[in-house]
Design a protein around this motif. Structure first.
Motif, PDB file in Angstrom:
ATOM      1  N   ASP A  78       0.805  -1.228   0.000  1.00 55.47           N
ATOM      2  CA  ASP A  78       0.000   0.000   0.000  1.00 55.47           C
ATOM      3  C   ASP A  78       0.839   1.280   0.000  1.00 55.47           C
ATOM      4  N   PRO A  79       1.935   1.371   0.780  1.00 50.90           N
ATOM      5  CA  PRO A  79       2.689   2.626   0.772  1.00 50.90           C
ATOM      6  C   PRO A  79       3.230   3.003  -0.606  1.00 50.90           C
ATOM      7  N   ALA A  80       3.439   1.992  -1.471  1.00 53.27           N
ATOM      8  CA  ALA A  80       3.928   2.272  -2.820  1.00 53.27           C
ATOM      9  C   ALA A  80       2.807   2.492  -3.818  1.00 53.27           C
ATOM     10  N   THR A  81       1.661   1.879  -3.584  1.00 49.74           N
ATOM     11  CA  THR A  81       0.589   1.891  -4.589  1.00 49.74           C
ATOM     12  C   THR A  81      -0.572   2.816  -4.233  1.00 49.74           C
ATOM     13  N   ILE A  82      -0.477   3.516  -3.084  1.00 46.21           N
ATOM     14  CA  ILE A  82      -1.466   4.537  -2.722  1.00 46.21           C
ATOM     15  C   ILE A  82      -0.703   5.836  -2.540  1.00 46.21           C
ATOM     16  N   THR A  83      -0.771   6.707  -3.530  1.00 46.24           N
ATOM     17  CA  THR A  83      -0.031   7.959  -3.477  1.00 46.24           C
ATOM     18  C   THR A  83      -0.724   8.949  -2.554  1.00 46.24           C
ATOM     19  N   GLY A  84       0.046   9.890  -2.017  1.00 46.53           N
ATOM     20  CA  GLY A  84      -0.516  10.917  -1.160  1.00 46.53           C
ATOM     21  C   GLY A  84      -0.974  10.414   0.185  1.00 46.53           C
TER      22      GLY A  84
ATOM     23  N   GLY B 186     -11.102  10.267   3.091  1.00 41.93           N
ATOM     24  CA  GLY B 186     -10.082   9.395   2.535  1.00 41.93           C
ATOM     25  C   GLY B 186      -9.704   8.314   3.518  1.00 41.93           C
ATOM     26  N   GLN B 187      -9.087   7.257   2.999  1.00 43.58           N
ATOM     27  CA  GLN B 187      -8.644   6.133   3.822  1.00 43.58           C
ATOM     28  C   GLN B 187      -7.132   5.996   3.690  1.00 43.58           C
ATOM     29  N   HIS B 188      -6.466   5.877   4.815  1.00 38.99           N
ATOM     30  CA  HIS B 188      -5.007   5.740   4.832  1.00 38.99           C
ATOM     31  C   HIS B 188      -4.577   4.373   4.300  1.00 38.99           C
ATOM     32  N   PRO B 189      -3.363   4.258   3.779  1.00 35.93           N
ATOM     33  CA  PRO B 189      -2.844   2.943   3.378  1.00 35.93           C
ATOM     34  C   PRO B 189      -2.434   2.132   4.597  1.00 35.93           C
ATOM     35  N   HIS B 190      -2.308   0.833   4.416  1.00 42.32           N
ATOM     36  CA  HIS B 190      -1.740   0.003   5.471  1.00 42.32           C
ATOM     37  C   HIS B 190      -0.222   0.142   5.483  1.00 42.32           C
ATOM     38  N   ASN B 191       0.372  -0.172   6.624  1.00 45.24           N
ATOM     39  CA  ASN B 191       1.828  -0.160   6.723  1.00 45.24           C
ATOM     40  C   ASN B 191       2.431  -1.300   5.912  1.00 45.24           C
ATOM     41  N   PHE B 192       3.681  -1.110   5.474  1.00 53.75           N
ATOM     42  CA  PHE B 192       4.381  -2.204   4.808  1.00 53.75           C
ATOM     43  C   PHE B 192       4.488  -3.398   5.750  1.00 53.75           C
ATOM     44  N   PHE B 193       4.866  -3.142   7.004  1.00 57.52           N
ATOM     45  CA  PHE B 193       4.903  -4.199   8.024  1.00 57.52           C
ATOM     46  C   PHE B 193       3.548  -4.213   8.731  1.00 57.52           C
ATOM     47  N   MET B 194       2.678  -5.128   8.332  1.00 60.79           N
ATOM     48  CA  MET B 194       1.389  -5.248   8.982  1.00 60.79           C
ATOM     49  C   MET B 194       1.456  -6.153  10.210  1.00 60.79           C
ATOM     50  N   GLU B 195       2.341  -7.141  10.170  1.00 56.16           N
ATOM     51  CA  GLU B 195       2.479  -8.061  11.301  1.00 56.16           C
ATOM     52  C   GLU B 195       3.815  -8.780  11.218  1.00 56.16           C
ATOM     53  N   LEU B 196       4.499  -8.859  12.344  1.00 57.04           N
ATOM     54  CA  LEU B 196       5.684  -9.699  12.527  1.00 57.04           C
ATOM     55  C   LEU B 196       5.485 -10.373  13.875  1.00 57.04           C
ATOM     56  N   ALA B 197       5.099 -11.638  13.874  1.00 58.35           N
ATOM     57  CA  ALA B 197       4.601 -12.243  15.106  1.00 58.35           C
ATOM     58  C   ALA B 197       5.194 -13.622  15.356  1.00 58.35           C
ATOM     59  N   LEU B 198       5.300 -13.918  16.637  1.00 54.90           N
ATOM     60  CA  LEU B 198       5.686 -15.238  17.131  1.00 54.90           C
ATOM     61  C   LEU B 198       4.560 -15.736  18.021  1.00 54.90           C
ATOM     62  N   LEU B 199       4.060 -16.948  17.747  1.00 59.99           N
ATOM     63  CA  LEU B 199       2.949 -17.508  18.502  1.00 59.99           C
ATOM     64  C   LEU B 199       3.334 -18.887  19.014  1.00 59.99           C
ATOM     65  N   TYR B 200       2.897 -19.183  20.237  1.00 59.84           N
ATOM     66  CA  TYR B 200       3.096 -20.528  20.786  1.00 59.84           C
ATOM     67  C   TYR B 200       1.809 -20.961  21.468  1.00 59.84           C
ATOM     68  N   ASP B 201       1.312 -22.133  21.068  1.00 57.79           N
ATOM     69  CA  ASP B 201       0.079 -22.698  21.635  1.00 57.79           C
ATOM     70  C   ASP B 201       0.434 -23.957  22.410  1.00 57.79           C
ATOM     71  N   TRP B 202       0.164 -23.936  23.685  1.00 56.88           N
ATOM     72  CA  TRP B 202       0.524 -25.024  24.600  1.00 56.88           C
ATOM     73  C   TRP B 202      -0.727 -25.823  24.921  1.00 56.88           C
ATOM     74  N   LYS B 203      -0.725 -27.076  24.537  1.00 53.69           N
ATOM     75  CA  LYS B 203      -1.880 -27.955  24.748  1.00 53.69           C
ATOM     76  C   LYS B 203      -1.865 -28.458  26.197  1.00 53.69           C
TER      77      LYS B 203
ATOM     78  N   LEU C 239     -12.437  -1.671   0.000  1.00 52.50           N
ATOM     79  CA  LEU C 239     -12.536  -0.396   0.705  1.00 52.50           C
ATOM     80  C   LEU C 239     -12.780  -0.616   2.193  1.00 52.50           C
ATOM     81  N   ALA C 240     -12.194   0.240   3.008  1.00 53.75           N
ATOM     82  CA  ALA C 240     -12.384   0.143   4.452  1.00 53.75           C
ATOM     83  C   ALA C 240     -13.799   0.564   4.822  1.00 53.75           C
ATOM     84  N   PRO C 241     -14.415  -0.098   5.788  1.00 50.36           N
ATOM     85  CA  PRO C 241     -15.718   0.368   6.283  1.00 50.36           C
ATOM     86  C   PRO C 241     -15.599   1.765   6.882  1.00 50.36           C
ATOM     87  N   LEU C 242     -16.669   2.537   6.829  1.00 53.82           N
ATOM     88  CA  LEU C 242     -16.657   3.853   7.464  1.00 53.82           C
ATOM     89  C   LEU C 242     -16.458   3.734   8.974  1.00 53.82           C
TER      90      LEU C 242
END
Length: 476
Positions: free
Chosen positions: A164-170, A191-208, A243-246
């Motif tokens: 989005d930062p490259a393909t949504i000008t202004g 207007g609607q803002h673009p998303h960040n280039f880094f939307m998520e960088l995550a580490l998850l652990y699920d303990w049964k 499009l983002a919801p209002l």
């Protein structure tokens, strides 16, 4: 005209990235379809390899091969809420109905299972009225993920990125009556803002902890805390509406937050989660990770009572979310329900519907703003999509500012309640390996009090046409 051409060239980056998916798929698609845990050809690929392998014990290889020869069979779809959580096919730790389909490429190397899914839109937006604008722009997200068993649980490493930062000008695309966030020291209005280039960088652990009990840990320098429903770019009921919801900034705008930590406990069909994170919303620097102190919190209760249903209620305290109002905090509450119905056991398509309520209460001014959303998308005859979104949202006097800076002493106050009605259709073709290409469009009609007619005109509307690209299994 020159500006339009420049924007179109910028948006070509988006199409190029999606068309590069076959190169990635070439590596993933090389895996033989003789095991459910390895095959990239599943219509829905959600269950982690550890769960899949256990579910396959006692079944012969011949049976597995017969199953995989039928592309409409969905043996990997989660059958319990615990399995749906372990799949981690949503953003953050949000949940959705167990029957929700996902287009995903998969492969296995050693103990690791690798997955990739993503989507991109090349859009042309035209709007009517004095505030209406036209623009060509691109929207996208891409999610690579790796998963393996570790100890008595499952480790997941996941990233999410957007061009989005490259393909949504202004730093915005036109959307009438939209409010939220800032760019270059001014509020974004209509207007609607673009998303960040880094939307998520995550580490998850699920303990049964037990057969029906799961303790989950989530940590992300940028990620999605336990607030609200699945964010709109990833919701199955909004899969074709880019499009983002209002009501985005009263419902799910925190899906990109900094320094997120979440702890969750699930038992059978229910889960409770708590999160800490940095509450300030992003600004115009969309290529960066904007770290900050953990100063905000949230809690969410989720219930998946049946395979086609998922609901949640959440509450959060956001500390100084708006750059232009640094002394203002927000208490947000959301409630939502999603229903997904496979059509003819998924062989013909599916129908997904979501209802959302979101409410912001600002402090110290105690201003209250509500939003209501109903959206539904039906995929039918496999390659046709029809959808609608209906909204009823409160807007503030920021609408009156237009593109002007905030004047000294300005205070946000309730201005009006706006309604938006969207209807759309697209048809997809799978003529590029591992890429679904769709062409479609949508129409949105807005209604507002007559007092806003001098600014917006009577019954303004918008028309969006688009090309959509999505990574898909080879036999969809």
């Amino acid at each position: 005209m020159e500006k339009c051409i420049a924007r179109g060239k910028c948006s070509i980056l988006l199409a190029a990235a999606l068309l590069a998916a076959p190169a990635f798929a070439g590596e993933l698609g090389a895996v033989s379809c003789t095991s459910l845990s390895l095959c990239p050809c599943l219509d829905v690929a959600t269950t982690p390899v550890s769960v899949q392998q256990r579910s396959m014990q006692g079944m012969s290889q011949t049976t597995a091969q017969m199953t995989m020869s039928m592309p409409n069979m969905n043996m990997a779809s989660p059958t319990t809420f615990i399995e749906e959580i372990l799949a981690h096919s949503t953003a953050g730790t949000t949940a959705e109905p167990n029957s929700t389909p996902h287009d995903m490429l998969m492969a296995q190397k050693g103990e690791w299972t690798f997955m990739f899914h993503g989507v991109g839109f090349l859009n042309s937006q035209q709007q009517t009225g004095p505030r209406g604008a036209d623009k060509v722009f691109g929207t996208s997200w891409f999610m690579p993920m790796a998963q393996r068993e570790l100890g008595n649980g499952t480790l997941t490493v996941r990233g999410m990125f957007s061009l989005d930062p490259a393909t949504i000008t202004g730093r915005q695309y036109p959307e009438l009556f939209q409010l939220g966030e800032t760019a270059f020291g001014k509020p974004i209005v209509d207007g609607q803002h673009p998303h960040n280039f880094f939307m998520e960088l995550a580490l998850l652990y699920d303990w049964k902890l037990a057969k029906d009990t799961l303790l989950s840990f989530y940590a992300a320098p940028v990620g999605d805390p336990a607030i609200g429903p699945e964010a709109f770019p990833h919701r199955v009921s909004a899969s074709e509406d880019t499009l983002a919801p209002l009501g985005h900034h009263l419902q799910d705008s925190t899906h990109i937050a900094d320094d997120v930590v979440t702890l969750g406990l699930a038992y059978k069909i229910a889960r409770i989660e708590v999160s800490g994170f940095h509450g300030r919303e992003p600004n115009e620097h969309r290529w960066e990770i904007q770290a900050g102190a953990i100063d905000s919190w949230s809690a969410r209760f989720t219930l998946n009572p049946a395979k086609n249903w998922s609901g949640q209620f959440s509450i959060t305290h956001l500390t100084s979310p708006e750059q232009l109002f640094p002394n203002e905090n927000t208490l947000r509450m959301t409630a939502s329900a999603t229903y997904n119905k496979p059509l003819r056991d998924g062989a013909w398509g599916n129908w997904a519907t979501t209802l959302v309520w979101g409410r912001n209460r600002t402090s110290p001014d105690a201003e209250i703003f509500n939003s209501y959303l109903a959206e539904s998308t039906a995929r039918f005859a496999n390659h046709n999509y029809a959808w609608t979104r209906i909204e009823n949202v409160d807007r503030t006097n920021e609408l009156l500012l237009g593109e002007n800076p905030i004047p000294p002493g300005f205070q946000e106050r309730f201005l009006a309640r706006i309604q938006a009605y969207t209807f759309g259709y697209d048809h997809e073709w799978n003529f590029i390996r591992h890429v679904s290409t769709a062409f479609g469009g949508q129409y949105t009609l807005y209604t507002a009090p007559a007092s806003l007619d001098p600014i917006y005109g009577s019954h303004p509307m918008g028309v969006l046409t688009f090309l959509r690209f999505r990574a898909i299994p080879s036999q969809k």
